[in-house]
Write a protein that holds these residues in place. Structure first.
Motif, short mmCIF file in Angstrom:
data_model
loop_
_atom_site.label_atom_id
_atom_site.label_comp_id
_atom_site.label_asym_id
_atom_site.label_seq_id
_atom_site.Cartn_x
_atom_site.Cartn_y
_atom_site.Cartn_z
N UNK A 43 67.53 -115.03 34.33
CA UNK A 43 67.45 -116.28 35.07
C UNK A 43 67.83 -117.45 34.17
N UNK A 44 68.47 -118.43 34.72
CA UNK A 44 68.87 -119.58 33.89
C UNK A 44 67.67 -120.44 33.52
N UNK A 45 67.75 -121.01 32.34
CA UNK A 45 66.70 -121.90 31.84
C UNK A 45 67.18 -123.34 31.75
N UNK A 46 68.46 -123.54 31.92
CA UNK A 46 69.01 -124.90 31.89
C UNK A 46 69.61 -125.20 33.25
N UNK A 49 73.47 -131.34 35.55
CA UNK A 49 72.95 -132.70 35.70
C UNK A 49 72.69 -133.01 37.15
N UNK A 50 71.58 -133.54 37.41
CA UNK A 50 71.22 -133.94 38.76
C UNK A 50 70.56 -132.85 39.57
N UNK A 51 70.53 -131.63 39.03
CA UNK A 51 69.89 -130.52 39.74
C UNK A 51 68.90 -129.82 38.82
N UNK A 52 67.83 -130.52 38.48
CA UNK A 52 66.86 -129.91 37.56
C UNK A 52 66.06 -128.81 38.23
N UNK A 54 62.64 -127.08 38.99
CA UNK A 54 61.26 -127.56 39.15
C UNK A 54 60.41 -127.10 37.98
N UNK A 55 59.45 -127.90 37.62
CA UNK A 55 58.62 -127.60 36.44
C UNK A 55 57.88 -126.29 36.64
N UNK A 56 57.34 -126.10 37.82
CA UNK A 56 56.59 -124.86 38.05
C UNK A 56 57.49 -123.65 37.93
N UNK A 57 58.69 -123.78 38.47
CA UNK A 57 59.62 -122.67 38.37
C UNK A 57 60.06 -122.44 36.95
N UNK A 58 60.30 -123.52 36.28
CA UNK A 58 60.74 -123.42 34.87
C UNK A 58 59.66 -122.77 34.01
N UNK A 59 58.41 -123.16 34.28
CA UNK A 59 57.31 -122.55 33.51
C UNK A 59 57.21 -121.05 33.82
N UNK A 60 57.47 -120.69 35.13
CA UNK A 60 57.42 -119.27 35.48
C UNK A 60 58.45 -118.48 34.74
N UNK A 61 59.67 -119.03 34.68
CA UNK A 61 60.75 -118.33 33.99
C UNK A 61 60.47 -118.19 32.49
N UNK A 96 63.42 -131.40 24.92
CA UNK A 96 63.10 -132.79 25.18
C UNK A 96 62.48 -133.02 26.53
N UNK A 97 62.03 -131.95 27.16
CA UNK A 97 61.43 -132.07 28.48
C UNK A 97 60.18 -132.93 28.40
#
Length: 1470
Positions: A43-46, A49-52, A54-61, A96-97
């Motif tokens: 799964x992508x971690x980056x 631009x303009x399509x970040x 979600x924090x919850x999803x990012x933390x899950x990954x 830098x999040x």
């Protein structure tokens, strides 16, 4: 280039093997056999631009990725699938999040990539910098809060970097020094909680462990450790430095934390672990740091030395430290602080990490010998503390020596010593410094001889710490410890007061065991050369601050040792027992401040007023104290414990110290009388009138001012004390008045006194602020007059010990009972019946003698009976017991005191007197049953019941003359001793017989009728004739046999003392005629020192009590040539003390006696008009001048010397020329004396009258004119006289310490005065005296001729030459006697009412003129010399007592009763 982190990765696998193997075993078998091991997470971690994401999803990954990475092994991981994800994790979007969780999980995955992809991390330098910046700035600070939601992730990051050692990647980053510095800073701040977000929560040990290992790895891997990092590490050691912490706290919060002792912090432990783990690298870095600091300091401290002025010698009191030290400009204060901080840091590093300071010690060795005094001092302090194992926090708190503790600290086992909870306070050297760095140790030891007192003081302090810490706990070998103790003793006698004070303060830090076990190795306070001996000497130091410190520590250590001494520990007693004696003997120095100090330490340490705790009970707590009689009691009796301590103190006092101790108690009684009148006056002036009575305000104020003046003189600072007493009077606190009265009231028990003192202090604390200073005067004064020793609470224990002699304190108990009965009989009121009951039970009989201890109790009881006879028991059994003591008492003194009790208090005393007297006289035989007790009873009865015994006078005389004095039972034998202290029955009987005769005369109380006067005259004539005969015949009382020599010595001393006792009565003194007075004076130069010493002690006693007439002072001055210093020293000092008292009282008694003294010399058996013999008499005159003369009284003394040529000898007119020789000799000696002293001799404005009896008027004016114009001094003596005077003063003329005043110049004499009578020109060479044939000396005696020779002839040093004026002062120096009151303020004056009539007219009220006296000097022309064969001057040959009686020379004086001297009193005339 290969790096160590490859090896580090495999190490990490081994360390995590257990957990990972378990995880692998739990995986399905198909997974274990999957050969790909490729990363399944895709799964992508980056994001774009303009399509970040979600924090919850990012933390899950991120969590899913980490879950997959954790079980992977480094060798099994697919690098191609890991690297892309690793690059993706280092994207700035994640690092830098804004969410902390994203950054934490991202960094956690990155450190996992470090582990799997080691040794080559797939990151560029910029990426690594960003990664580690996140770690240093975010993760490390976040660890300070264990409650952080991502604390677990932060800790896993730290753990991974540490275990895998991936932290070394930080060193690969260009310019990593800043990050490394920040990492170290944040790590130490986290461990101390000194960072934002810290809540003061305790961090886990695992955080400290991994953080410490991470820093150690960095230090090891850094090619060069940044200097700032070294500073940060070393700064952690200063967390143990209270000075640094205090300065930091003041800057931060403005509060003062200097009183807070630092504790061991995790940051301190981290720095210590880093230094010890990486000792090699840290050693170099620390060496560079100290080198830079010390080199900078040397450059700042050392400058070109200024040239010192030549031609001026530094005076004694110019301190070396005050001289020019060569610095043109002083170093900056910041530089000094930095150097001091570096030295404190070195102390702590030596304790914690000794291996890293090995390069610094050589620098310290050089600094110990540096030129700059300040640097050298700091180096000595530092090295000394390193040897002692003392760190930056300083030495541990000193051992608290508590003299008031109970049980005594001296009874504690060594294992019970206080253990410090703070490790920083425990002296702990890692190695024996002297073994590891012997050269530095030797350099330190050599600094004891440094030129500057500042350095020597530092050395003394350091030496004390080394001894007290036992070399930092590593021990000192016997040679080193003995060496340091020897040098410390030298510091106590250093020439500079600061060094002596530092040495005293160093010793004061020791605990009791150190005093006994270490300082006591070389001896106690009486063993010359030991530390304790020199410490004791400092109690008499000329500098007040030194003697205060010394006396306080001496008193404290004895106060602690008192418990062990009381329990019979001989070693402690031998070492420390004499301390109270030495403290009390300093009173003889007669210094106000020192006397006040003695009073303070007496009741603070020797006999603390709070000892023991008043509510002390048996301790139920477990302790390792030894079992003793103090502890086994179920219920403690504080009064008994305190009384025992008082007796322990008294028991070990020597005679002089005991006099001081008891004199202080007598003073308390006298001071109380002054205080009572002061309080009464305060009430009269400032209080409310009683019953509308208006007191005389003027008289009341006068009385108040008089009392204030009297009390203020008892203080060390009279002006301040007077001001405070005035304030206290105006304050007019009635309750305070009552509290003070409680303290000196005889009926107050000890508990009441202590409560009163405490309440008094509290009232002053609650009073207005201006009254606080008044307490400094009132409290010491109140304590000094309180009944703290002579207290009713102590009496039961003292009386019990007096009977039982428990712990060997019986003699001390008897001593204090005698003193209490004499000085404070009111204390006996409650317990007198108990004492009388005890005496009744131990009454003796003919078959059963009494206990010897009963004598002292009888004496105390007799003293009380004479003052308060109504308080004694009146029952018959008691007086039957007293009668038994009078008949059978042993020793005979018991009979004497029993008679006194009966006569003073018995209702039917006539019956008892008759019973005792008839028993004593009936069938008296020498050697019969209790014959000495009979004689003693008769002696006392003749004194106190003379009228009742008069009818038995003939029988008594028969016993005395025929059976005792008339019989010689101890014959003179060859080679027998001239003196023995032991008195046998024969001698004792003769001494009691003499007392019987004298007491019969003293007891006569006739009226003023002619018959009574005639009877008294007849009786006195017989007794005086007997006593004069005994003295004339050298103690022989028989005409038919020769008495033993030691008996004769005792008898002539007894006769002389009895004559003095008779002269204490004004009526009796008239019967001692001038010729007999001169004969009595011969005892002052008796061949035996025991006789001379006993005689002068009696003289001093009665003169000091103002009982003897003033003329007896003349005899005391005959001790000028006394060869025994033990007699001369106290005699000369006593004369100076009496002269000082006379000056204060404005009395001229001692000055007036000068004419009588010259008359004694004119009749001296050694007198001769030859120049050689007159030289000896110059020393007599000089002895008088040195003890009495001042610039103010010298005119009167000179006038009296002149007046001798205006009279003739009243004893023997043919000897008048001798008188004129002494007159001219005294005049010339006084002139030279005043010239040498630089005084001006003024005209005496009155005409002194000469004593009648020894002087008579001249027959005519013509004869008087001839005598006045003639010079009677031989010309040869005139030439030598000035040299003789100078020789007498030479060794006495010491330059006072610190004095720069030049010697006084001679006073110029007017030319017209020299024209009248000039001294002949002085010759440059002295006339050689023909040596005289020495006389044969007796074995035990000193020939009288030698006793009277000057020090020039005998080569015996004179007292005035090498004695210390301040070393010995008579007990009469103590200001107030026990029976002083306001109406007897001048009790120290001579008692003129009991003396002979005044011998001079009162000074007329004329205006004193200050014109210089025109002194008459010998004529210029000397008479033609005649060749005269010098005859051998006859001298008394008392020393050759073996010669025939007819060969003896006697004092060549006609006796007024010479024709009536009795040959042998075989039977007294009746």
């Amino acid at each position: 280039m290969p790096r160590p982190r490859r090896r580090a990765a495999t190490v990490q696998e081994e360390e995590e093997g257990a957990v990972e193997e378990q995880q692998v075993e739990e995986q399905p078998e198909d997974v274990m056999q999957d050969p790909a091991h490729t990363l399944q997470f895709n799964e992508p971690l980056t994001w774009r631009a303009g399509k970040p994401i979600a924090v919850s999803e990012l933390l899950r990954r991120l969590k899913a990725l980490y879950k997959e990475l954790v079980p992977l092994e480094q060798d099994e991981a697919d690098r191609e699938t890991l690297v892309p994800k690793a690059q993706e994790l280092a994207n700035v979007q994640l690092l830098g999040h804004k969410d902390k969780g994203v950054k934490a999980w991202a960094l956690l995955n990155i450190v996992q990539m470090f582990k799997l992809l080691a040794p080559d991390a797939p990151y560029k330098g910029a990426q690594l910098k960003q990664i580690f910046e996140l770690f240093v700035s975010t993760v490390i600070p976040a660890l300070v809060s264990p409650t952080d939601p991502y604390n677990q992730q932060h800790f896993l990051i730290l753990t991974s970097l540490t275990t895998v050692k991936s932290i070394v990647l930080l060193t690969d980053i260009p310019g990593s020094d800043t990050l490394i510095l920040k990492l170290f800073t944040n790590c130490f701040d986290v461990m101390t909680g000194n960072i934002k977000g810290g809540q003061g929560e305790q961090l886990g040990k695992n955080v400290e462990y991994h953080m410490t290992n991470m820093l150690c790895t960095l230090v090891d891997e850094c090619p060069t450790l940044p200097n700032d990092v070294v500073d940060i590490i070393l700064a952690q050691f200063l967390r143990a430095d209270p000075t640094t912490l205090s300065s930091v706290d003041k800057k931060g919060s403005g509060s003062d934390s200097s009183l807070v002792t630092p504790q061991v912090s995790p940051a301190y432990n981290m720095a210590r672990f880093v230094c010890n783990t990486c000792a090699e690298k840290m050693s170099r870095a620390v060496g560079q740091y100290f080198s830079s600091v010390l080199i900078d300091a040397s450059e700042n401290f050392s400058t070109t030395k200024a040239s010192k002025p030549r031609g001026r010698k530094r005076t004694h009191d110019e301190s070396e430290d005050e001289s020019d030290d060569g610095m043109l400009t002083p170093p900056a204060e910041d530089d000094i602080r930095e150097v001091e901080k570096a030295h404190r840091l070195l102390r702590e590093m030596w304790r914690s990490s000794p291996d890293i300071v090995r390069n610094i010690i050589p620098q310290m060795e050089a600094e110990v010998g540096a030129d700059n005094v300040q640097l050298r001092t700091m180096a000595v302090q530092t090295v000394g503390d390193m040897i002692a194992g003392i760190g930056a926090v300083g030495p541990p708190p000193p051992a608290l020596l508590n003299p008031a503790a109970y049980p005594s600290q001296s009874l504690e086992m060594p294992s019970t010593n206080t253990q410090h909870e703070n490790p920083l306070l425990v002296p702990a050297a890692p190695h024996a410094f002297s073994s590891v760095y012997p050269a530095a140790y030797k350099s330190f030891v050599d600094r004891r001889r440094d030129k500057y007192a500042q350095v020597r003081s530092a050395w003394a302090t350091a030496a004390g710490r080394i001894i007290s810490t036992n070399g930092g706990g590593k021990g000192l070998d016997s040679g080193q410890e003995a060496e340091i103790l020897r040098y410390l003793a030298d510091m106590l006698v250093d020439s500079d007061e600061r060094v002596r004070l530092a040495a005293v303060q160093a010793v004061s830090q020791f605990d009791f065991d150190t005093f006994v076990e270490k300082l006591g190795q070389n001896g106690g306070v009486e063993t010359q050369g030991s530390v304790l001996y020199y410490l004791n000497e400092r109690s008499k130091d000329p500098k007040h601050n030194v003697r205060v410190a010394a006396m306080e520590v001496l008193a404290r250590i004895w106060g602690v040792a008192a418990g062990a001494i009381a329990e019979g520990r001989d070693r402690v007693r031998n070492l420390l027992g004499p301390i109270p004696t030495n403290i009390l003997n300093t009173v003889y120095i007669n210094d106000r401040e020192l006397n006040a100090l003695v009073q303070r330490v007496l009741y603070d340490s020797l006999l603390p007023i709070g000892f023991p705790p008043l509510k002390a009970k048996h301790s139920t707590t477990k302790s390792q104290r030894v079992t003793d009689s103090q502890i086994v009691q179920d219920e403690l009796d504080p009064d008994a414990i305190r009384a025992e301590r008082i007796l322990v103190l008294i028991r070990d006092l020597d005679e002089k110290a005991a006099k001081v101790f008891f004199a202080l108690q007598r003073q308390a009684v006298g001071k109380a009388k002054y205080m009572d009148k002061y309080l009464t006056a305060c009430t009269s002036v400032y209080g409310d009138p009683i019953d509308d009575e208006q007191p005389d305000e003027k008289a009341a104020k006068k009385e108040l001012n008089t009392m204030i003046d009297a009390l203020s003189k008892l203080d060390s600072d009279p002006p301040t004390a007077a001001e405070n007493l005035k304030k206290f009077a105006k304050h007019h606190d009635k309750r305070s008045y009552q509290l003070i009265r409680f303290c000196y009231a005889a009926d107050s028990d000890y508990r009441k006194i202590i409560k009163a003192i405490k309440e008094l202090v509290k009232r002053f604390d609650d009073a207005p602020s201006n009254m606080l200073s008044v307490l400094d005067t009132i409290l010491p004064l109140t304590r000094s007059m309180s009944n703290l020793v002579y207290n009713r609470s102590h009496m039961p224990t003292i009386m019990a010990i007096a009977r039982s002699d428990d712990k060997g304190l019986g003699n001390a108990a008897h001593d204090i009972l005698k003193q209490i009965s004499a000085d404070a009989p009111d204390v006996f009121r409650v317990h007198i019946r108990e004492m009388c009951d005890g005496l009744r039970k131990q009454a003796p009989s003919a078959a059963a003698p009494n206990q010897r201890s009963a004598v002292d109790e009888l004496k105390a009881c007799a003293g009380f009976a004479q003052r308060y006879p109504e308080d004694l028991p009146k029952d018959r059994e008691f007086y039957k017991a007293m009668t038994a003591f009078a008949k059978y008492g042993s020793p005979p003194e018991a009979a004497k005191h029993a008679v006194t009790v009966i006569v003073a208090s018995a209702d039917k005393k006539e019956m008892y007197i008759k019973d005792i007297l008839e028993y004593a006289i009936a069938d008296f035989e020498y050697g019969a049953e209790c014959f000495l007790a009979r004689l003693a009873a008769i002696s006392q009865l003749r004194l106190v019941a003379n009228k009742e015994t008069e009818e038995y006078a003939d029988q008594i005389m028969t016993i005395v003359a025929a059976q005792v004095l008339g019989e010689v039972r101890t014959m003179d034998e060859d080679n027998e001793a001239l003196w023995t202290d032991e008195i046998d029955d024969d001698l004792a009987a003769k001494l009691w017989a003499i007392k019987i005769l004298v007491n019969g005369l003293r007891g006569m109380h006739g009226d003023d009728t002619d018959e009574a006067k005639q009877a008294l005259s007849i009786a006195a004539g017989k007794i005086y004739k007997l006593l004069n005969t005994i003295i004339e015949k050298d103690g022989e009382v028989s005409k038919t046999a020769t008495t033993a020599q030691h008996h004769r010595a005792h008898l002539r001393l007894a006769a002389a003392n009895q004559l003095l006792k008779l002269s204490c009565n004004k009526t009796m003194d008239q019967y001692l005629l001038p010729g007999d007075f001169n004969r009595l004076a011969r005892i002052a130069q008796d061949p035996l020192p025991q006789v001379r010493g006993g005689f002068v002690r009696t003289l001093r006693k009665y003169l000091g009590q103002a009982k003897l007439p003033n003329r007896f002072y003349a005899i005391v001055f005959l001790y000028a040539h006394e060869p025994v210093r033990a007699i001369l020293t106290p005699t000369a000092t006593w004369l100076k003390a009496r002269a000082s008292i006379s000056v204060r009282a404005k009395d001229t008694a001692i000055e007036s006696v000068f004419a009588r003294f010259l008359s004694l010399l004119a009749h001296h058996q050694d007198f001769s008009a030859e120049a050689a013999d007159l030289e000896e008499f110059v020393e007599y005159i000089m002895f008088y001048l040195k003890t009495v003369a001042t610039q103010e009284n010298l005119p009167m003394i000179y006038h009296l010397a002149q007046r001798l040529k205006a009279v003739q000898d009243g004893i023997d007119p043919d000897k008048s020329e001798n008188l004129y020789v002494m007159s001219d000799l005294a005049e010339a000696t006084i002139r030279y004396y005043q010239d040498i002293q630089g005084w001006s001799l003024q005209l005496y404005p009155a005409k002194a009258r000469m004593p009648s009896g020894i002087f008579a008027a001249l027959p005519s004016h013509v004869i008087a004119q001839e005598i006045a114009e003639k010079n009677y001094i031989p010309a040869d003596l005139v030439d030598k006289l000035e040299d003789l005077v100078k020789a007498s003063l030479r060794t006495k003329k010491r330059k006072a310490e610190g004095s720069t005043k030049p010697p006084a110049k001679k006073a110029k004499v007017a030319a017209e005065d020299l024209d009248k009578k000039k001294l002949p020109p002085r010759k440059t060479s002295k006339v050689t005296k023909t040596a005289k044939t020495p006389r044969k000396k007796s074995v035990d005696a000193i020939p009288s001729s030698e006793r009277r020779k000057s020090t020039r002839a005998l080569n015996v040093k004179n007292y005035a030459e090498d004695s210390d004026d301040s070393a010995e002062e008579g007990a009469e120096q103590l200001v107030i006697s026990s029976d002083n009151d306001h109406d007897e303020q001048e009790s120290n004056k001579e008692n003129v009412t009991e003396s002979t009539p005044p011998t001079s007219d009162p000074m007329p009220e004329v205006e004193k003129q200050s014109s210089t006296i025109k002194v008459a000097r010998p004529p210029t022309k000397a008479k033609p010399e005649k060749k005269v064969q010098k005859r051998a001057v006859q001298r008394s040959t008392r020393a050759t007592r073996g010669k025939k009686r007819e060969e003896r020379d006697v004092m060549d004086i006609p006796s007024d009763s010479e024709a009536e001297l009795s040959e042998a009193p075989s039977k007294m005339e009746t």
